[in-house]
Design an enzyme around this catalytic site. Sequence first.
Site, PDB file in Angstrom:
ATOM      1  N   ARG A  20       0.849  -1.197   0.000  1.00 55.94           N
ATOM      2  CA  ARG A  20       0.000   0.000   0.000  1.00 55.94           C
ATOM      3  C   ARG A  20       0.877   1.236   0.000  1.00 55.94           C
ATOM      4  O   ARG A  20       1.840   1.319   0.765  1.00 55.94           O
ATOM      5  CB  ARG A  20      -0.948  -0.001   1.198  1.00 55.94           C
ATOM      6  N   SER A 122      -8.544   0.468   0.577  1.00 59.81           N
ATOM      7  CA  SER A 122      -9.556   0.446   1.626  1.00 59.81           C
ATOM      8  C   SER A 122      -9.996   1.856   2.027  1.00 59.81           C
ATOM      9  O   SER A 122     -10.539   2.589   1.212  1.00 59.81           O
ATOM     10  CB  SER A 122      -9.038  -0.337   2.830  1.00 59.81           C
ATOM     11  N   ASP A 281     -14.079   0.128   0.388  1.00 58.78           N
ATOM     12  CA  ASP A 281     -14.016  -1.207  -0.227  1.00 58.78           C
ATOM     13  C   ASP A 281     -14.909  -2.208   0.497  1.00 58.78           C
ATOM     14  O   ASP A 281     -14.843  -3.415   0.248  1.00 58.78           O
ATOM     15  CB  ASP A 281     -12.570  -1.721  -0.311  1.00 58.78           C
ATOM     16  N   ASP A 283     -15.088  -3.544   3.450  1.00 55.67           N
ATOM     17  CA  ASP A 283     -14.641  -4.639   4.315  1.00 55.67           C
ATOM     18  C   ASP A 283     -14.722  -4.267   5.796  1.00 55.67           C
ATOM     19  O   ASP A 283     -14.470  -5.106   6.657  1.00 55.67           O
ATOM     20  CB  ASP A 283     -13.231  -5.131   3.941  1.00 55.67           C
ATOM     21  N   ARG A 284     -15.084  -3.012   6.103  1.00 48.94           N
ATOM     22  CA  ARG A 284     -15.215  -2.606   7.501  1.00 48.94           C
ATOM     23  C   ARG A 284     -16.559  -1.904   7.702  1.00 48.94           C
ATOM     24  O   ARG A 284     -17.165  -1.439   6.745  1.00 48.94           O
ATOM     25  CB  ARG A 284     -14.057  -1.674   7.891  1.00 48.94           C
ATOM     26  N   GLU A 381     -11.072  -7.178  14.658  1.00 43.93           N
ATOM     27  CA  GLU A 381     -10.008  -6.269  15.067  1.00 43.93           C
ATOM     28  C   GLU A 381     -10.670  -4.951  15.436  1.00 43.93           C
ATOM     29  O   GLU A 381     -11.700  -4.583  14.859  1.00 43.93           O
ATOM     30  CB  GLU A 381      -8.963  -6.093  13.963  1.00 43.93           C
ATOM     31  N   SER A 383     -10.269  -1.959  14.816  1.00 46.62           N
ATOM     32  CA  SER A 383     -10.463  -0.913  13.803  1.00 46.62           C
ATOM     33  C   SER A 383     -11.642  -1.268  12.894  1.00 46.62           C
ATOM     34  O   SER A 383     -11.535  -1.304  11.678  1.00 46.62           O
ATOM     35  CB  SER A 383      -9.185  -0.699  12.987  1.00 46.62           C
ATOM     36  N   LYS A 395     -12.078  -9.761   7.071  1.00 47.59           N
ATOM     37  CA  LYS A 395     -13.124  -8.870   7.572  1.00 47.59           C
ATOM     38  C   LYS A 395     -14.092  -8.539   6.442  1.00 47.59           C
ATOM     39  O   LYS A 395     -13.696  -8.482   5.289  1.00 47.59           O
ATOM     40  CB  LYS A 395     -12.522  -7.624   8.189  1.00 47.59           C
TER      41      LYS A 395
END
Length: 560
Positions: A20, A122, A281, A283-284, A381, A383, A395
């Site tokens: 990244r 992300s 994205d 995923d969270r 996690e 975050s 995730k």
Amino acid sequence: HKELRDRLCCRLTFGTAGLRSAMGAGFCYINDLTVIQSTQGIYKYLERSFSDFKQRGFVVGYDTRGQVTSNCSSKKLAKLTAAVLLAKDVPVYFFSTYVPTPFVPYAVQQLKAVAGVMITASHNRKEDNGYKVYWENGAQITSPHDKEIIKCIEECVEPWNGSWNDNLVDTSPLRQDPLKKICDCYMEDLKKICYHRELNMQTNLKFVHTSFHGVGHDYVQLAFKAFGFQPPIPVPEQKDPDPDFSTVKCPNPEEGESVLELSLRLAEKESAKVVVATDPDADRLAVAEQQENGCWKVFTGNELAALFGWWMFSCWKENCSKDADVKNVYMLATTVSSKILRAIALKEGFHFEETLPGFKWIGSRVKDLLDNGKEVLFAFEESIGFMCGTSVLDKDGVSAAVVIAEMAAYLESKNLSLAQKLIEVYETYGYHISKTSYFLCYDPPTIKRIFEKLRNFDAPQSYPKFCGIYNILHVRDVTTGYDSSQPNKKSVLPVSKSSQMITFTFQNGCVATLRTSGTEPKIKYYAEMCALPEQRSVAGLHDEHIFVSDQNMQLQAGSG
């Protein structure tokens, strides 16, 4: 000269979420060339690792990031990733449109591919992009694969014939579009963790969803449909992809109320009590709930984990077979996350495990547990990364959004809010008061100096013994492998020399960790006080925790 050195004299390395960096020119930036080089290295490593590589194929997905100045976009980088492999006669499952990050690991497992790549940064700032690699087990790569891939990248830095030919995605017979199959299968698998479909169909509770200018809108709508809900109300200004993330100062829902402004105002207008926010994205997940006084409570990742942990175990207990053994059940969390799952596990009889920070460690460990016949209900996690069930070994904000919606609908039928249930969970299993934040630091030598000072505080190879008035009982340094609490002074968690992480355990029970982010220029800190279930004095616990975490920040500032 300095800028040329910075751009050309170092190479991208795998952090907690793959490669990244900012988009732009140079070997330590994300651009056409570094993506081609990375994919060539992966091809070389996979060819060596799998005799059936060219039969099983490779998955490529991407988000909606892009930068006009460097003519760099996630889709273009994904096409180049596919081109390198197609030119070498590898079948490629290339999604015809943007997808949530969880779709790539899910597709790797469903299609029995050897590996997959997701082009995404992300929730990072708009200037960044990334290259996330998944292994055949559906989890992000960990050591030794990451180090071996870096070696392979360095062995073949010159682009091969065909590597630049991004038209291969449109012309090669080896390219397949897995979108419909994967989306249909994913939504069907999602129903395995739906426990109150009839209640979902009848609820009057309304939800607002924001996708933060990213990929989430279509997929969250489908997930709500799969659970029997009416579709959530989208935030119109944030519904469609926008690589500039033009309505938020940063595209990270973890930042709380300041970045959720549009969705909270829409929820008030529509009389929706719950807001779910997926990051770009998807995923969270962030969640906010309107309280009786009209104010909004934005839950922390640790608070949401307490609710998810209670919910996933309660649903398992109600629906498991008579001969099911609770000792076969597991939940996991990263070591910097709240210990609330440990408290629930101790009381309910299931197993709890910790991993290093980063979902790549959770995904790999979950796969090991499943292969050994264990049942994993939930992992997280702090975050705001959650894994409900095991269809995706990473995730997943899409599944988490619809699970929290079902939980909210169920609780409303019992005249309870999410916030009220959270208090019940803490009163049952013990209050866990945590504080998590970060400092920005763009200078790696400064970061190194801070952590080296902590390792050589009063004398060489000696850590701080006090923090303000509070006595430090134990120190664990995962970077060096030291742990004063162990008889052999060696850390149980694997050594991670590539990142900085030191944990202090205080005599009063507070645990505080300082670590560098694997995806952003941040020094993060995490502090938590854990009470036993019978300890009800939350105010005292909270005061002591805040004082210790403030002292901890001063300790770090002093080191700087």
